[in-house]
Motif scaffolding. Sequence first.
Motif, PDB file in Angstrom:
ATOM      1  N   SER A  33       0.732  -0.971  -0.058  1.00  0.00           N
ATOM      2  CA  SER A  33      -0.054   0.084   0.125  1.00  0.00           C
ATOM      3  C   SER A  33       0.809   1.339   0.041  1.00  0.00           C
ATOM      4  N   PRO A  34       0.264   2.212  -0.576  1.00  0.00           N
ATOM      5  CA  PRO A  34       1.204   3.709  -0.548  1.00  0.00           C
ATOM      6  C   PRO A  34       1.248   4.140   0.744  1.00  0.00           C
ATOM      7  N   GLN A  35       2.307   4.598   1.119  1.00  0.00           N
ATOM      8  CA  GLN A  35       2.564   5.220   2.450  1.00  0.00           C
ATOM      9  C   GLN A  35       1.818   6.585   2.525  1.00  0.00           C
ATOM     10  N   PRO A  36       1.110   6.686   3.738  1.00  0.00           N
ATOM     11  CA  PRO A  36       0.368   8.023   4.141  1.00  0.00           C
ATOM     12  C   PRO A  36       1.359   9.154   4.006  1.00  0.00           C
ATOM     13  N   THR A  37       1.004  10.193   3.443  1.00  0.00           N
ATOM     14  CA  THR A  37       1.772  11.321   3.451  1.00  0.00           C
ATOM     15  C   THR A  37       1.592  12.082   4.757  1.00  0.00           C
ATOM     16  N   ALA A  38       2.724  12.827   4.930  1.00  0.00           N
ATOM     17  CA  ALA A  38       2.625  13.797   6.366  1.00  0.00           C
ATOM     18  C   ALA A  38       1.711  15.117   5.999  1.00  0.00           C
ATOM     19  N   VAL A  39       1.047  15.343   7.139  1.00  0.00           N
ATOM     20  CA  VAL A  39       0.257  16.487   6.983  1.00  0.00           C
ATOM     21  C   VAL A  39       1.317  17.727   7.105  1.00  0.00           C
ATOM     22  N   THR A  40       1.035  18.523   5.888  1.00  0.00           N
ATOM     23  CA  THR A  40       1.818  19.767   5.769  1.00  0.00           C
ATOM     24  C   THR A  40       1.151  21.079   6.675  1.00  0.00           C
ATOM     25  N   ASN A  41       2.065  21.806   7.126  1.00  0.00           N
ATOM     26  CA  ASN A  41       1.544  22.994   7.713  1.00  0.00           C
ATOM     27  C   ASN A  41       1.042  24.215   6.720  1.00  0.00           C
ATOM     28  N   SER A  42       0.085  24.151   6.363  1.00  0.00           N
ATOM     29  CA  SER A  42      -0.407  25.126   5.275  1.00  0.00           C
ATOM     30  C   SER A  42      -0.592  26.582   5.706  1.00  0.00           C
ATOM     31  N   ARG A  43      -0.492  26.897   6.744  1.00  0.00           N
ATOM     32  CA  ARG A  43      -0.542  28.370   7.264  1.00  0.00           C
ATOM     33  C   ARG A  43       0.351  29.134   6.707  1.00  0.00           C
ATOM     34  N   GLN A  44      -0.020  30.422   6.337  1.00  0.00           N
ATOM     35  CA  GLN A  44       0.672  31.308   5.816  1.00  0.00           C
ATOM     36  C   GLN A  44       0.507  32.702   6.538  1.00  0.00           C
ATOM     37  N   PHE A  45       1.442  33.387   6.825  1.00  0.00           N
ATOM     38  CA  PHE A  45       1.433  34.673   7.620  1.00  0.00           C
ATOM     39  C   PHE A  45       0.645  35.675   6.830  1.00  0.00           C
ATOM     40  N   GLY A  46      -0.221  36.208   7.629  1.00  0.00           N
ATOM     41  CA  GLY A  46      -1.080  37.239   6.907  1.00  0.00           C
ATOM     42  C   GLY A  46      -2.186  36.663   6.172  1.00  0.00           C
ATOM     43  N   CYS A  47      -2.619  35.368   6.078  1.00  0.00           N
ATOM     44  CA  CYS A  47      -3.798  34.668   5.296  1.00  0.00           C
ATOM     45  C   CYS A  47      -5.004  35.176   6.207  1.00  0.00           C
ATOM     46  N   GLY A  48      -5.025  35.601   7.167  1.00  0.00           N
ATOM     47  CA  GLY A  48      -6.428  35.926   7.733  1.00  0.00           C
ATOM     48  C   GLY A  48      -7.106  37.404   7.613  1.00  0.00           C
ATOM     49  N   LYS A  49      -6.218  38.343   6.647  1.00  0.00           N
ATOM     50  CA  LYS A  49      -6.433  39.597   6.715  1.00  0.00           C
ATOM     51  C   LYS A  49      -7.986  39.908   6.055  1.00  0.00           C
ATOM     52  N   GLY A  50      -8.701  40.651   6.591  1.00  0.00           N
ATOM     53  CA  GLY A  50      -9.965  41.054   6.123  1.00  0.00           C
ATOM     54  C   GLY A  50     -11.208  39.916   6.467  1.00  0.00           C
ATOM     55  N   ILE A  51     -10.702  38.939   7.408  1.00  0.00           N
ATOM     56  CA  ILE A  51     -11.716  37.952   7.771  1.00  0.00           C
ATOM     57  C   ILE A  51     -12.657  38.883   9.026  1.00  0.00           C
ATOM     58  N   PHE A  52     -11.957  39.422   9.808  1.00  0.00           N
ATOM     59  CA  PHE A  52     -12.768  40.217  11.068  1.00  0.00           C
ATOM     60  C   PHE A  52     -12.824  41.566  10.615  1.00  0.00           C
ATOM     61  N   SER A  53     -14.147  41.972  10.567  1.00  0.00           N
ATOM     62  CA  SER A  53     -14.549  43.350   9.934  1.00  0.00           C
ATOM     63  C   SER A  53     -14.887  44.414  11.088  1.00  0.00           C
ATOM     64  N   ASP A  54     -15.210  43.777  12.391  1.00  0.00           N
ATOM     65  CA  ASP A  54     -15.450  44.532  13.512  1.00  0.00           C
ATOM     66  C   ASP A  54     -14.949  43.947  14.642  1.00  0.00           C
ATOM     67  N   VAL A  55     -13.925  44.609  15.438  1.00  0.00           N
ATOM     68  CA  VAL A  55     -13.331  44.323  16.542  1.00  0.00           C
ATOM     69  C   VAL A  55     -13.792  45.497  17.576  1.00  0.00           C
ATOM     70  N   ALA A  56     -13.802  44.960  18.865  1.00  0.00           N
ATOM     71  CA  ALA A  56     -14.634  46.055  19.959  1.00  0.00           C
ATOM     72  C   ALA A  56     -13.385  46.871  20.213  1.00  0.00           C
ATOM     73  N   ASP A  57     -13.591  47.920  20.593  1.00  0.00           N
ATOM     74  CA  ASP A  57     -12.675  49.019  21.073  1.00  0.00           C
ATOM     75  C   ASP A  57     -11.740  48.649  22.038  1.00  0.00           C
ATOM     76  N   ASP A  58     -12.359  47.946  23.164  1.00  0.00           N
ATOM     77  CA  ASP A  58     -11.533  47.490  24.382  1.00  0.00           C
ATOM     78  C   ASP A  58     -10.992  46.202  24.188  1.00  0.00           C
ATOM     79  N   PHE A  59     -10.678  45.495  22.794  1.00  0.00           N
ATOM     80  CA  PHE A  59     -10.301  44.292  22.487  1.00  0.00           C
ATOM     81  C   PHE A  59      -9.016  43.902  23.405  1.00  0.00           C
ATOM     82  N   ASP A  60      -7.962  44.899  23.402  1.00  0.00           N
ATOM     83  CA  ASP A  60      -6.575  44.705  24.038  1.00  0.00           C
ATOM     84  C   ASP A  60      -6.773  44.842  25.471  1.00  0.00           C
TER      85      ASP A  60
END
Length: 71
Positions: A33-60
């Motif tokens: 049988s074929p060997q299972p492939t390892a899961v690669t990290n598909s995260r990319q810096f900055g890929c979440g830009k524009g997802i959140f359109s409203d953040v509370a003023d007191d978030f921090d």
Amino acid sequence: MSIQILKFELIQWILLLNNVQVLNEIQELKEKSPQPTAVTNSRQFGCGKGIFSDVADDFDETPPGFEEYIM
């Protein structure tokens, strides 16, 4: 039946096997049988830009009751 349950049941069955011929056949299937492939990290810096359109003023700000956890 889910794949997780199927895998678990097969593992349990294999652990109980004492038949060398059947175990050798399972080993041959594994080698063919074929060997299972390892899961690669598909995260990319900055890929979440524009997802959140409203953040509370007191978030921090520290929520009440969490002051002792701040270093």
